[in-house]
Structure formats: structure tokens, C-alpha cells
Design an enzyme around this catalytic site. Structure first.
Site, PDB file in Angstrom:
ATOM      1  N   TYR A 155       0.951  -1.135  -0.047  1.00  8.04           N
ATOM      2  CA  TYR A 155       0.041  -0.098  -0.199  1.00  8.04           C
ATOM      3  C   TYR A 155       0.931   1.207   0.008  1.00  8.04           C
ATOM      4  CZ  TYR A 155      -2.882   3.523   2.562  1.00  8.04           C
ATOM      5  OH  TYR A 155      -3.585   4.699   2.762  1.00  8.04           O
ATOM      6  N   LYS A 181       1.025   5.438  -2.243  1.00  5.43           N
ATOM      7  CA  LYS A 181       0.694   6.629  -1.496  1.00  5.43           C
ATOM      8  C   LYS A 181       1.820   7.694  -1.941  1.00  5.43           C
ATOM      9  CE  LYS A 181      -3.596   5.923  -0.358  1.00  5.43           C
ATOM     10  NZ  LYS A 181      -4.802   6.622  -0.974  1.00  5.43           N
TER      11      LYS A 181
HETATM   12  N1  LIG Z   1      -8.922   4.004   6.341  1.00  6.76           N
HETATM   13  C1  LIG Z   1      -7.888   4.556   6.691  1.00  6.76           C
HETATM   14  O1  LIG Z   1      -7.545   4.122   7.751  1.00  6.76           O
HETATM   15  C2  LIG Z   1      -7.113   5.441   5.881  1.00  6.76           C
HETATM   16  C3  LIG Z   1      -7.219   5.737   4.334  1.00  6.76           C
HETATM   17  N2  LIG Z   1      -6.793   6.320   3.539  1.00  6.76           N
HETATM   18  C4  LIG Z   1      -7.003   6.784   2.276  1.00  6.76           C
HETATM   19  O2  LIG Z   1      -8.151   7.720   2.223  1.00  6.76           O
HETATM   20  C5  LIG Z   1      -9.079   7.401   1.211  1.00  6.76           C
HETATM   21  C6  LIG Z   1     -10.290   7.109   1.802  1.00  6.76           C
HETATM   22  O3  LIG Z   1     -10.323   6.170   2.819  1.00  6.76           O
HETATM   23  P1  LIG Z   1     -11.661   5.354   3.390  1.00  6.76           P
HETATM   24  O4  LIG Z   1     -12.445   6.581   4.070  1.00  6.76           O
HETATM   25  O5  LIG Z   1     -11.142   4.435   4.253  1.00  6.76           O
HETATM   26  O6  LIG Z   1     -12.378   4.749   2.201  1.00  6.76           O
HETATM   27  P2  LIG Z   1     -13.385   3.581   2.161  1.00  6.76           P
HETATM   28  O7  LIG Z   1     -12.560   2.440   1.905  1.00  6.76           O
HETATM   29  O8  LIG Z   1     -14.296   3.383   3.173  1.00  6.76           O
HETATM   30  O9  LIG Z   1     -14.120   3.891   0.725  1.00  6.76           O
HETATM   31  C7  LIG Z   1     -13.421   3.723  -0.370  1.00  6.76           C
HETATM   32  C8  LIG Z   1     -14.282   4.710  -1.521  1.00  6.76           C
HETATM   33  O10 LIG Z   1     -13.666   4.522  -2.734  1.00  6.76           O
HETATM   34  C9  LIG Z   1     -14.401   3.677  -3.540  1.00  6.76           C
HETATM   35  N3  LIG Z   1     -13.561   3.086  -4.399  1.00  6.76           N
HETATM   36  C10 LIG Z   1     -12.726   2.039  -3.991  1.00  6.76           C
HETATM   37  N4  LIG Z   1     -12.357   1.330  -5.189  1.00  6.76           N
HETATM   38  C11 LIG Z   1     -12.604   2.074  -6.204  1.00  6.76           C
HETATM   39  C12 LIG Z   1     -12.265   1.906  -7.470  1.00  6.76           C
HETATM   40  N5  LIG Z   1     -11.602   0.870  -8.072  1.00  6.76           N
HETATM   41  N6  LIG Z   1     -13.035   2.723  -8.415  1.00  6.76           N
HETATM   42  C13 LIG Z   1     -13.806   3.571  -7.869  1.00  6.76           C
HETATM   43  N7  LIG Z   1     -14.145   3.888  -6.613  1.00  6.76           N
HETATM   44  C14 LIG Z   1     -13.224   2.956  -5.708  1.00  6.76           C
HETATM   45  C15 LIG Z   1     -15.475   2.962  -2.748  1.00  6.76           C
HETATM   46  O11 LIG Z   1     -16.629   2.779  -3.590  1.00  6.76           O
HETATM   47  P3  LIG Z   1     -17.079   1.401  -4.446  1.00  6.76           P
HETATM   48  O12 LIG Z   1     -16.565   0.363  -3.661  1.00  6.76           O
HETATM   49  O13 LIG Z   1     -18.455   1.420  -4.859  1.00  6.76           O
HETATM   50  O14 LIG Z   1     -16.142   1.635  -5.708  1.00  6.76           O
HETATM   51  C16 LIG Z   1     -15.735   4.004  -1.622  1.00  6.76           C
HETATM   52  O15 LIG Z   1     -16.412   5.078  -2.076  1.00  6.76           O
HETATM   53  C17 LIG Z   1      -8.583   6.210   0.600  1.00  6.76           C
HETATM   54  O16 LIG Z   1      -7.738   6.760  -0.554  1.00  6.76           O
HETATM   55  C18 LIG Z   1      -7.725   5.438   1.513  1.00  6.76           C
HETATM   56  O17 LIG Z   1      -6.653   4.947   0.915  1.00  6.76           O
HETATM   57  C19 LIG Z   1      -5.493   6.995   4.260  1.00  6.76           C
HETATM   58  C20 LIG Z   1      -5.230   6.923   5.286  1.00  6.76           C
HETATM   59  C21 LIG Z   1      -5.938   6.071   6.394  1.00  6.76           C
HETATM   60  C1  LIG Z   2       7.996  12.530  14.343  1.00  7.30           C
HETATM   61  C2  LIG Z   2       6.604  11.688  14.228  1.00  7.30           C
HETATM   62  C3  LIG Z   2       6.589  10.419  14.962  1.00  7.30           C
HETATM   63  C4  LIG Z   2       5.972   9.559  14.212  1.00  7.30           C
HETATM   64  C5  LIG Z   2       5.057   8.445  15.256  1.00  7.30           C
HETATM   65  C6  LIG Z   2       4.777   7.396  14.039  1.00  7.30           C
HETATM   66  C7  LIG Z   2       3.275   7.015  14.255  1.00  7.30           C
HETATM   67  C8  LIG Z   2       3.060   6.030  13.153  1.00  7.30           C
HETATM   68  C9  LIG Z   2       1.581   5.661  13.156  1.00  7.30           C
HETATM   69  C10 LIG Z   2       1.427   5.324  11.840  1.00  7.30           C
HETATM   70  C11 LIG Z   2      -0.338   5.172  11.659  1.00  7.30           C
HETATM   71  C12 LIG Z   2      -0.676   4.661  10.194  1.00  7.30           C
HETATM   72  C13 LIG Z   2      -1.951   4.957   9.832  1.00  7.30           C
HETATM   73  C14 LIG Z   2      -2.462   4.048   8.858  1.00  7.30           C
HETATM   74  C15 LIG Z   2      -3.302   4.851   7.835  1.00  7.30           C
HETATM   75  C16 LIG Z   2      -3.558   4.099   6.540  1.00  7.30           C
HETATM   76  O1  LIG Z   2      -3.206   4.649   5.662  1.00  7.30           O
HETATM   77  C17 LIG Z   2      -4.046   2.804   6.533  1.00  7.30           C
HETATM   78  N1  LIG Z   2      -5.050   2.433   7.596  1.00  7.30           N
HETATM   79  C18 LIG Z   2      -4.841   2.453   5.043  1.00  7.30           C
HETATM   80  O2  LIG Z   2      -4.721   1.130   4.822  1.00  7.30           O
END
Ligand SMILES: NC(=O)C1=CN([C@@H]2O[C@H](COP(=O)(O)OP(=O)(O)OC[C@H]3O[C@@H](n4cnc5c(N)ncnc54)[C@H](OP(=O)(O)O)[C@@H]3O)[C@@H](O)[C@H]2O)C=CC1
Ligand SMILES: CCCCCCCCCCCCCCCC(=O)[C@@H](N)CO
Length: 326
Positions: free
Chosen positions: A180, A184
Site C-alpha cells: 500500500y 501513496k
Molecule cells: N481508512 C484508513 O485508515 C485510511 C485511508 N486512507 C485513504 O483515504 C481514502 C479514503 O479512505 P476510506 O475513508 O477508508 O475509504 P473507504 O475504503 O471506506 O471507501 C472507499 C471509497 O472508494 C471507492 N472505491 C474503491 N475502489 C474504487 C475503484 N476501483 N474505483 C472507484 N471507486 C473506488 C469506494 O466505492 P466502491 O466500492 O463503490 O467503488 C468507496 O466510495 C482512501 O484513498 C484511503 O486509501 C488514508 C489513510 C488512512
Molecule cells: C516524528 C513523528 C513520530 C511518528 C510516530 C509514528 C506513528 C505512526 C503511526 C502510523 C499510523 C498509520 C495509520 C495508517 C493509515 C492508513 O493509511 C491505513 N489504515 C490505510 O490502509
């Protein structure tokens, strides 16, 4: 801009915003909040049933249901050339005008150890959705925005905005996110390139941004936890979990403040400054100064994290014994 208020660098009232990945999670919350601020909103994802449900919620949040307009478009962002069709449909619906703001939120994650079965397939899939999904979207919309005939009609016109959604894992990588995190990090590379490249078009003002959430308690989070290694669950507890609404609100706050890299927590800000390199700063003085001190913090953080990983190996033995099956 009020007398004491800060300038809003991304006003959305009366403008059209396209959000991918807006049927669930943070994208859906962002679409709702943008509607509440008066934007016309186009939501994009694959599943039509969920898009219809989300659109009801987005419409209900509208600031002025008389004037604002809403649309959903079903598309798979991992498909080659998907974005041209999405942009064409959006423009046809919008009387020929392109959306003013495009926010690529669609993403997915399949955490697993790099040596696990299926990690390579997962890595390709993550890259197709998270990187190429956003890369294609940005290119399709920029080709419209930057066309010679689409130069801004007035000087100091409101800029367009292309927004990518990464993760704090693109600032600091941890065990278990091999399939993953690179997808990003790649977004960061593209954004830095565009931040410089877009200056070739002074008559076509466009701002690029990258949003870096930590853990979002979304449907996607439940899905990724099905394959997540236990040590990863342990380490990521260092950053608090937030709801999709909170993360969307903080992201929009950062965009309105004019930030290029939008980090939304104390640690997120440290991580951003710690890796800033030649990327544009939100505040040249502060970000640079903080960036000098972060390596000292990392000395301790890495000792702690590496120690936890080695401790895990000692306690549980070879990872193949406790790998989760996707
Ligand atoms: N959840 C987390 O902990 C974290 C998430 N992120 C990122 O933030 C963003 C939002 O995450 P999150 O709120 O968890 O999202 P979700 O996984 O809950 O929702 C994902 C959304 O994207 C759509 N999607 C997924 N795949 C596709 C595709 N191939 N084509 C079109 N649409 C797609 C889904 O709809 P459908 O299935 O209908 O296509 C849905 O609307 C993402 O980019 C994720 O990588 C970043 C940090 C942490
Ligand atoms: C100087 C700074 C100190 C740093 C401390 C480090 C903390 C690290 C925590 C990592 C958190 C990861 C969240 C994952 C979000 C994500 O993208 C996924 N859930 C999506 O799959």
C-alpha cells in the site's frame, strides 16, 4: 475575508466539485460537507446502489437545495482511460463547464507482510487504484483546465484545485503496508512534479494538494483489517483513529487554509516536516525549523518501533505461523 477572519483559499460555494471514492468513508463525508458549504457535487465510485444512497445524503446536506446540483457517475478508477469518460460526463451535465475542484479520494489497502502469498498481486492492485486512479483523473482534468482556450477570463481568478489523498504512511512507513504505502508515496512524487510544472501556465491557475490522513474508522478500515498483520495493528495505535466526518472536516480546513501538504494531527505535522525535502512548505519558516528537530524524535521513535518488531518476532516466532489469509 472578514476583518479578523483568515482568507479562504478554497471557496466552494457555487462551484462544482468532483469527488472520487465518495460513496463511503471519508470521501462521502467530504462530499456532504462540501454540499453544506454550497458546492455542486459530483460523486464517483463503482457501486451504483451505494452511490444512490450517498447522493441522497449529499443532497440533504445542501446549503441551498434550490440552486445546487448533484450527480453521481459510476466508474472504476483502476481502469485505463476511465477518467476521460468521467470528465466528459461531468462536463456534459454541467453545461460544458469542467468541475472547478477535483478531489481523488478513491483508494484501498491490503496490508500484509511482503513475503506473504499474494503480496505482489495486492501491490499491483493498490497501485492501480490508489496511484493510477488518481494519476489518470488528474491528467484528464488538467488537460481540460490547461487547454489554451480555457485561460482564466479575469486576472486573479479563483484557482482550480486538484487534490490527492495519500496517508501518513506516505510520510513514515511501517511494517505490513508494503503493498500500500508505495502507492501513496507515488502520489507525493506526482504532486511535487505538478506543483512545479503548473507554473508553466500562469493564465490557468491551478493548485495541487495532498491530504495525509491517519487511521479513518471507515468501511475500508474494516476491510483492510481482515488481512492486517497483528504487529501492524499494534504499531499503528501510535496515531489515534478518527471518524470519516472528522478527517474530512480537518482536510477541508487545511485546504481552506491554503496548505499544499494537508496533515491533520500533531504527529502528522511532525511527519510532514520531517520529510519535507524540496516540497513546497505551508509555512517556510516553521516547517523548515520543525524539520530540523524531527530526526531527533525519530531516533527514539525508530528505536521503539524496531524494538517492538523484534520483540514480536522473539515472542511469536516466524511470521508464516501467524499470517492472516486474505
Ligand atoms: N481508512 C484508513 O485508515 C485510511 C485511508 N486512507 C485513504 O483515504 C481514502 C479514503 O479512505 P476510506 O475513508 O477508508 O475509504 P473507504 O475504503 O471506506 O471507501 C472507499 C471509497 O472508494 C471507492 N472505491 C474503491 N475502489 C474504487 C475503484 N476501483 N474505483 C472507484 N471507486 C473506488 C469506494 O466505492 P466502491 O466500492 O463503490 O467503488 C468507496 O466510495 C482512501 O484513498 C484511503 O486509501 C488514508 C489513510 C488512512
Ligand atoms: C516524528 C513523528 C513520530 C511518528 C510516530 C509514528 C506513528 C505512526 C503511526 C502510523 C499510523 C498509520 C495509520 C495508517 C493509515 C492508513 O493509511 C491505513 N489504515 C490505510 O490502509
Amino acid at each position: 475575508m472578514g476583518l479578523f477572519g483568515k482568507k479562504n483559499h478554497m471557496p466552494v460555494e457555487g462551484r462544482t466539485v468532483l469527488v472520487t471514492g465518495a460513496s463511503e468513508g471519508m470521501g462521502r463525508s467530504a462530499a456532504v460537507q462540501l454540499a453544506a458549504k454550497g458546492a455542486n457535487v459530483i460523486i464517483v465510485s463503482r457501486n451504483v446502489g451505494r452511490l444512490e444512497e450517498a447522493l441522497v445524503e449529499v443532497k440533504a446536506a445542501a446549503k441551498s437545495s434550490q440552486t445546487q446540483r448533484f450527480l453521481y457517475i459510476s466508474a472504476d478508477v483502476s481502469e485505463k482511460d476511465f477518467a476521460e469518460r468521467v470528465v466528459a460526463e461531468a462536463m456534459a451535465w454541467n453545461g460544458g463547464a469542467a468541475p472547478d475542484i477535483v478531489w481523488c479520494v478513491a483508494g484501498m489497502s491490503t496490508p500484509m507482510l511482503w513475503a506473504d502469498d499474494g503480496a505482489m498481486d495486492a501491490a499491483r492492485r493498490n497501485m492501480d487504484v490508489n496511484y493510477f486512479g488518481a494519476a489518470e483523473m488528474s491528467r484528464a482534468i488538467l488537460r481540460v483546465w490547461l487547454a489554451p482556450e480555457n485561460a482564466a477570463a479575469i486576472p486573479n481568478a479563483q484557482p482550480k484545485h486538484i487534490i490527492f489523498t495519500a496517508s501518513v504512511l506516505a510520510l513514515f512507513a511501517i511494517v505490513g503496508y508494503g503493498p500500500y504505502s508505495p502507492s501513496k508515496w507515488a502520489l507525493r512524487g506526482l504532486a511535487d512534479t505538478l506543483a512545479m510544472e503548473l507554473q508553466l501556465y500562469p493564465d490557468h491557475p491551478v493548485r495541487v494538494h495532498v491530504v495525509y490522513p491517519a487511521t479513518i474508522t471507515s468501511p475500508g478500515f474494516d476491510r483492510e483489517n481482515l488481512t492486517k498483520p497483528a504487529i501492524t495493528v499494534e504499531l499503528e495505535k501510535a496515531e489515534p483513529q478518527e471518524t470519516p466526518d472528522t478527517v474530512a472536516r480537518r482536510a477541508i480546513d487545511g485546504l481552506e487554509a491554503g496548505h499544499y501538504f494537508v496533515t491533520m494531527s500533531f504527529l502528522g505535522n511532525l511527519m510532514r516536516c520531517g520529510i519535507i525535502g524540496a516540497s513546497p512548505r505551508n509555512n517556510w519558516f516553521l516547517d523548515t525549523l520543525i524539520g530540523w528537530f524531527v530526526p531527533i524524535i525519530y531516533f527514539f521513535v525508530l528505536r521503539d518501533f524496531d524494538g517492538q518488531v523484534r520483540g514480536w518476532a522473539k515472542k511469536h516466532g516466524h511470521p508464516s505461523a501467524h499470517a492472516k489469509k486474505p
